[in-house]
Design a protein around this motif. Structure first.
Motif, PDB file in Angstrom:
ATOM      1  N   THR A  29       0.840  -1.192   0.000  1.00 46.15           N
ATOM      2  CA  THR A  29       0.000   0.000   0.000  1.00 46.15           C
ATOM      3  C   THR A  29       0.875   1.242   0.000  1.00 46.15           C
ATOM      4  O   THR A  29       2.067   1.197   0.269  1.00 46.15           O
ATOM      5  N   SER A  30       0.252   2.350  -0.327  1.00 45.02           N
ATOM      6  CA  SER A  30       1.020   3.598  -0.385  1.00 45.02           C
ATOM      7  C   SER A  30       1.536   3.997   0.999  1.00 45.02           C
ATOM      8  O   SER A  30       2.609   4.584   1.110  1.00 45.02           O
ATOM      9  N   LEU A  31       0.807   3.657   2.054  1.00 46.89           N
ATOM     10  CA  LEU A  31       1.268   3.963   3.406  1.00 46.89           C
ATOM     11  C   LEU A  31       2.531   3.165   3.725  1.00 46.89           C
ATOM     12  O   LEU A  31       3.486   3.707   4.303  1.00 46.89           O
ATOM     13  N   GLU A  32       2.571   1.908   3.334  1.00 49.88           N
ATOM     14  CA  GLU A  32       3.767   1.085   3.552  1.00 49.88           C
ATOM     15  C   GLU A  32       4.941   1.602   2.735  1.00 49.88           C
ATOM     16  O   GLU A  32       6.083   1.598   3.193  1.00 49.88           O
ATOM     17  N   GLU A  33       4.666   2.055   1.511  1.00 55.92           N
ATOM     18  CA  GLU A  33       5.714   2.614   0.665  1.00 55.92           C
ATOM     19  C   GLU A  33       6.300   3.877   1.287  1.00 55.92           C
ATOM     20  O   GLU A  33       7.526   4.079   1.284  1.00 55.92           O
ATOM     21  N   ILE A  34       5.433   4.711   1.826  1.00 58.85           N
ATOM     22  CA  ILE A  34       5.891   5.946   2.469  1.00 58.85           C
ATOM     23  C   ILE A  34       6.744   5.622   3.692  1.00 58.85           C
ATOM     24  O   ILE A  34       7.801   6.222   3.891  1.00 58.85           O
ATOM     25  N   LYS A  35       6.309   4.659   4.490  1.00 56.97           N
ATOM     26  CA  LYS A  35       7.096   4.257   5.661  1.00 56.97           C
ATOM     27  C   LYS A  35       8.468   3.735   5.230  1.00 56.97           C
ATOM     28  O   LYS A  35       9.477   4.065   5.843  1.00 56.97           O
TER      29      LYS A  35
END
Length: 100
Positions: A2-8
């Motif tokens: 997910t984009s949240l995991e990518e950002i992290k």
């Protein structure tokens, strides 16, 4: 992913890169202090030269980032001029060279 995991993941990677750049800067400051009272080896001179170039690369990047819309402009500028990033932030370097 997910984009949240990518950002992290990106934040963690950039945190590690920033820590590496700070360690390199700390070593350069130590070598510059050492140069005031003794001669440096060629390897030490090269380390200082590389680190000062990295600092010179970071200043224009920061200036672009601080401009209105700079957060959008900086990634485009990095794609056009990849050498604008300090060495710790360049993906194309081998891992063993980054650690040096």
């Amino acid at each position: 992913m997910t984009s949240l995991e990518e950002i992290k993941l990106l934040l963690i990677r950039n945190k590690q890169r920033l820590a590496l750049e700070l360690r390199q800067s700390k070593e350069a400051v130590f070598l510059i202090k050492k140069a005031t009272h003794s001669n440096l080896s060629e390897e030490e001179k090269e380390k200082i030269k590389v680190q000062l170039l990295d600092i010179c690369k970071a200043v224009p990047s920061l200036a672009v980032f601080l401009l209105p819309g700079g957060a959008l402009l900086l990634p485009l500028l990095i794609k056009l001029i990849p050498d604008i990033l300090p060495s710790a932030f360049q993906d194309d370097l081998p891992n063993d060279k980054k650690q040096a």
